[in-house]
Design a protein around this motif. Sequence first.
Motif, PDB file in Angstrom:
ATOM      1  N   LEU A  21      15.263  80.964   7.194  1.00 18.48           N
ATOM      2  CA  LEU A  21      15.625  79.684   7.804  1.00 18.48           C
ATOM      3  C   LEU A  21      14.892  78.558   7.098  1.00 18.48           C
ATOM      4  O   LEU A  21      13.673  78.613   6.926  1.00 18.48           O
ATOM      5  CB  LEU A  21      15.251  79.668   9.295  1.00 18.48           C
ATOM      6  CG  LEU A  21      15.414  78.312  10.013  1.00 18.48           C
ATOM      7  CD1 LEU A  21      16.877  77.867  10.030  1.00 18.48           C
ATOM      8  CD2 LEU A  21      14.850  78.390  11.429  1.00 18.48           C
ATOM      9  N   THR A  22      15.650  77.555   6.678  1.00 19.21           N
ATOM     10  CA  THR A  22      15.059  76.347   6.100  1.00 19.21           C
ATOM     11  C   THR A  22      15.337  75.178   7.032  1.00 19.21           C
ATOM     12  O   THR A  22      16.488  74.937   7.405  1.00 19.21           O
ATOM     13  CB  THR A  22      15.649  76.035   4.709  1.00 19.21           C
ATOM     14  OG1 THR A  22      15.348  77.091   3.809  1.00 19.21           O
ATOM     15  CG2 THR A  22      15.067  74.730   4.160  1.00 19.21           C
ATOM     16  N   VAL A  23      14.280  74.485   7.410  1.00 18.84           N
ATOM     17  CA  VAL A  23      14.403  73.280   8.229  1.00 18.84           C
ATOM     18  C   VAL A  23      14.329  72.080   7.295  1.00 18.84           C
ATOM     19  O   VAL A  23      13.358  71.922   6.550  1.00 18.84           O
ATOM     20  CB  VAL A  23      13.292  73.219   9.288  1.00 18.84           C
ATOM     21  CG1 VAL A  23      13.273  71.851   9.960  1.00 18.84           C
ATOM     22  CG2 VAL A  23      13.488  74.314  10.329  1.00 18.84           C
ATOM     23  N   GLU A  24      15.367  71.250   7.325  1.00 16.37           N
ATOM     24  CA  GLU A  24      15.421  70.078   6.454  1.00 16.37           C
ATOM     25  C   GLU A  24      15.117  68.818   7.252  1.00 16.37           C
ATOM     26  O   GLU A  24      15.740  68.566   8.288  1.00 16.37           O
ATOM     27  CB  GLU A  24      16.796  69.951   5.799  1.00 16.37           C
ATOM     28  CG  GLU A  24      17.141  71.105   4.881  1.00 16.37           C
ATOM     29  CD  GLU A  24      18.429  70.857   4.103  1.00 16.37           C
ATOM     30  OE1 GLU A  24      18.979  69.730   4.202  1.00 16.37           O
ATOM     31  OE2 GLU A  24      18.880  71.771   3.394  1.00 16.37           O
ATOM     32  N   VAL A  25      14.160  68.040   6.757  1.00 14.44           N
ATOM     33  CA  VAL A  25      13.832  66.746   7.357  1.00 14.44           C
ATOM     34  C   VAL A  25      13.957  65.691   6.276  1.00 14.44           C
ATOM     35  O   VAL A  25      13.667  65.945   5.113  1.00 14.44           O
ATOM     36  CB  VAL A  25      12.409  66.732   7.956  1.00 14.44           C
ATOM     37  CG1 VAL A  25      12.280  67.734   9.081  1.00 14.44           C
ATOM     38  CG2 VAL A  25      11.352  67.018   6.892  1.00 14.44           C
ATOM     39  N   THR A  26      14.415  64.519   6.642  1.00 16.64           N
ATOM     40  CA  THR A  26      14.535  63.458   5.649  1.00 16.64           C
ATOM     41  C   THR A  26      13.163  62.894   5.329  1.00 16.64           C
ATOM     42  O   THR A  26      12.215  62.977   6.119  1.00 16.64           O
ATOM     43  CB  THR A  26      15.445  62.314   6.129  1.00 16.64           C
ATOM     44  OG1 THR A  26      14.843  61.678   7.260  1.00 16.64           O
ATOM     45  CG2 THR A  26      16.820  62.830   6.498  1.00 16.64           C
ATOM     46  N   GLU A  27      13.082  62.321   4.155  1.00 21.60           N
ATOM     47  CA  GLU A  27      11.853  61.677   3.714  1.00 21.60           C
ATOM     48  C   GLU A  27      11.432  60.589   4.707  1.00 21.60           C
ATOM     49  O   GLU A  27      10.252  60.468   5.065  1.00 21.60           O
ATOM     50  CB  GLU A  27      12.111  61.081   2.328  1.00 21.60           C
ATOM     51  CG  GLU A  27      10.901  60.530   1.615  1.00 21.60           C
ATOM     52  CD  GLU A  27      11.290  59.982   0.248  1.00 21.60           C
ATOM     53  OE1 GLU A  27      10.397  59.461  -0.421  1.00 21.60           O
ATOM     54  OE2 GLU A  27      12.477  60.055  -0.131  1.00 21.60           O
ATOM     55  N   THR A  28      12.416  59.818   5.197  1.00 23.47           N
ATOM     56  CA  THR A  28      12.128  58.747   6.148  1.00 23.47           C
ATOM     57  C   THR A  28      11.570  59.299   7.453  1.00 23.47           C
ATOM     58  O   THR A  28      10.626  58.746   8.025  1.00 23.47           O
ATOM     59  CB  THR A  28      13.400  57.932   6.431  1.00 23.47           C
ATOM     60  OG1 THR A  28      13.911  57.413   5.196  1.00 23.47           O
ATOM     61  CG2 THR A  28      13.107  56.784   7.384  1.00 23.47           C
ATOM     62  N   SER A  29      12.140  60.418   7.942  1.00 20.40           N
ATOM     63  CA  SER A  29      11.646  61.029   9.175  1.00 20.40           C
ATOM     64  C   SER A  29      10.191  61.447   9.038  1.00 20.40           C
ATOM     65  O   SER A  29       9.360  61.194   9.917  1.00 20.40           O
ATOM     66  CB  SER A  29      12.492  62.254   9.544  1.00 20.40           C
ATOM     67  OG  SER A  29      13.803  61.880   9.869  1.00 20.40           O
ATOM     68  N   ALA A  30       9.881  62.095   7.936  1.00 17.83           N
ATOM     69  CA  ALA A  30       8.521  62.592   7.723  1.00 17.83           C
ATOM     70  C   ALA A  30       7.520  61.454   7.640  1.00 17.83           C
ATOM     71  O   ALA A  30       6.370  61.582   8.076  1.00 17.83           O
ATOM     72  CB  ALA A  30       8.470  63.438   6.459  1.00 17.83           C
ATOM     73  N   MET A  31       7.968  60.308   7.096  1.00 16.87           N
ATOM     74  CA  MET A  31       7.046  59.194   6.921  1.00 16.87           C
ATOM     75  C   MET A  31       6.928  58.318   8.167  1.00 16.87           C
ATOM     76  O   MET A  31       6.110  57.410   8.212  1.00 16.87           O
ATOM     77  CB  MET A  31       7.478  58.335   5.727  1.00 16.87           C
ATOM     78  CG  MET A  31       7.317  59.031   4.381  1.00 16.87           C
ATOM     79  SD  MET A  31       5.612  59.581   4.079  1.00 16.87           S
ATOM     80  CE  MET A  31       5.774  61.345   4.357  1.00 16.87           C
ATOM     81  N   GLY A  58      13.619  57.232   0.508  1.00 16.34           N
ATOM     82  CA  GLY A  58      12.639  56.696   1.450  1.00 16.34           C
ATOM     83  C   GLY A  58      11.538  55.934   0.743  1.00 16.34           C
ATOM     84  O   GLY A  58      11.682  55.526  -0.417  1.00 16.34           O
ATOM     85  N   TYR A  59      10.435  55.770   1.441  1.00 13.93           N
ATOM     86  CA  TYR A  59       9.331  54.974   0.901  1.00 13.93           C
ATOM     87  C   TYR A  59       8.022  55.756   0.963  1.00 13.93           C
ATOM     88  O   TYR A  59       6.963  55.203   1.202  1.00 13.93           O
ATOM     89  CB  TYR A  59       9.183  53.674   1.698  1.00 13.93           C
ATOM     90  CG  TYR A  59      10.447  52.861   1.730  1.00 13.93           C
ATOM     91  CD1 TYR A  59      10.773  52.009   0.675  1.00 13.93           C
ATOM     92  CD2 TYR A  59      11.341  52.968   2.796  1.00 13.93           C
ATOM     93  CE1 TYR A  59      11.938  51.286   0.687  1.00 13.93           C
ATOM     94  CE2 TYR A  59      12.515  52.242   2.819  1.00 13.93           C
ATOM     95  CZ  TYR A  59      12.807  51.399   1.760  1.00 13.93           C
ATOM     96  OH  TYR A  59      13.964  50.688   1.776  1.00 13.93           O
ATOM     97  N   SER A  60       8.126  57.060   0.748  1.00  8.95           N
ATOM     98  CA  SER A  60       6.944  57.894   0.905  1.00  8.95           C
ATOM     99  C   SER A  60       5.997  57.764  -0.280  1.00  8.95           C
ATOM    100  O   SER A  60       6.397  57.473  -1.405  1.00  8.95           O
ATOM    101  CB  SER A  60       7.353  59.362   1.070  1.00  8.95           C
ATOM    102  OG  SER A  60       8.019  59.812  -0.085  1.00  8.95           O
TER     103      SER A  60
END
Length: 237
Positions: free
Chosen positions: A94-104, A132-134
């Motif tokens: 299982l791979t959980v994908e999160v957006t760069e914006t969500s993580a930041m 995103g702006y990470s």
Amino acid sequence: MSVVGGEALLRWHHPNGNVLSPSAFLPTAERTGLIRPLTNYVLTHALAQRRPWLADGLDLSIAVNISTRNLFDDTLIEQVCTALTEFDCPPWRLTVEVTETSAMTDPVGATEKLSILHAMGVQVAIDDYGTGYSSLAYIERLPVQELKIDRAFIAGMAHNPAHAAIVRSTVELARTLGLSVTAEGVEDEMTMTALRELRCGRAQGFHLGRPTSADRLPALVAELDERLRSVTGERIS
């Protein structure tokens, strides 16, 4: 080259006959609290589908996208644990994908939640990377195993030197950090060739296969494996 995984895509078949993408209804689901049962529905059905595939000899990994609201939901870990146990799915499948914006949105909180998933053996991917702006420092600290380069850069890399440079640097960054990298939105053979030259490990997009129903996926995988049998070096998801 071989197919190694699939991504669960959520669509709403509206009574008026239209098929709506997540952008049309997920904001409402997040505002109303329906995002929690919706995410649980996707997890449950995606992992349940592995059983008939596995019975047919097709052992694929499954990627599921989660929203910002999901990422900071206290029940997320329990939902994932329950789904993995119920369908006897190895966590690394299982791979959980999160957006760069969500993580930041909350790097500290995201790191804590993703670390738990990582400790369970679940794979974590940063989706739409580059939009995103990470800070690269935060990307290094996040417990992720995969970067997925946003389709906007992949689509333009053959004709836009700036996009090509971004893709090249991202592939090199991932390799330096020991991460796998996936190119999203591969639409033609020219782009595929360019990615192969950059030693991009994985790719997905219409050039490789269009979205299909779960019952038709084994046939699509067989067709892809046959078509790409002579090509080596990439992985398809």
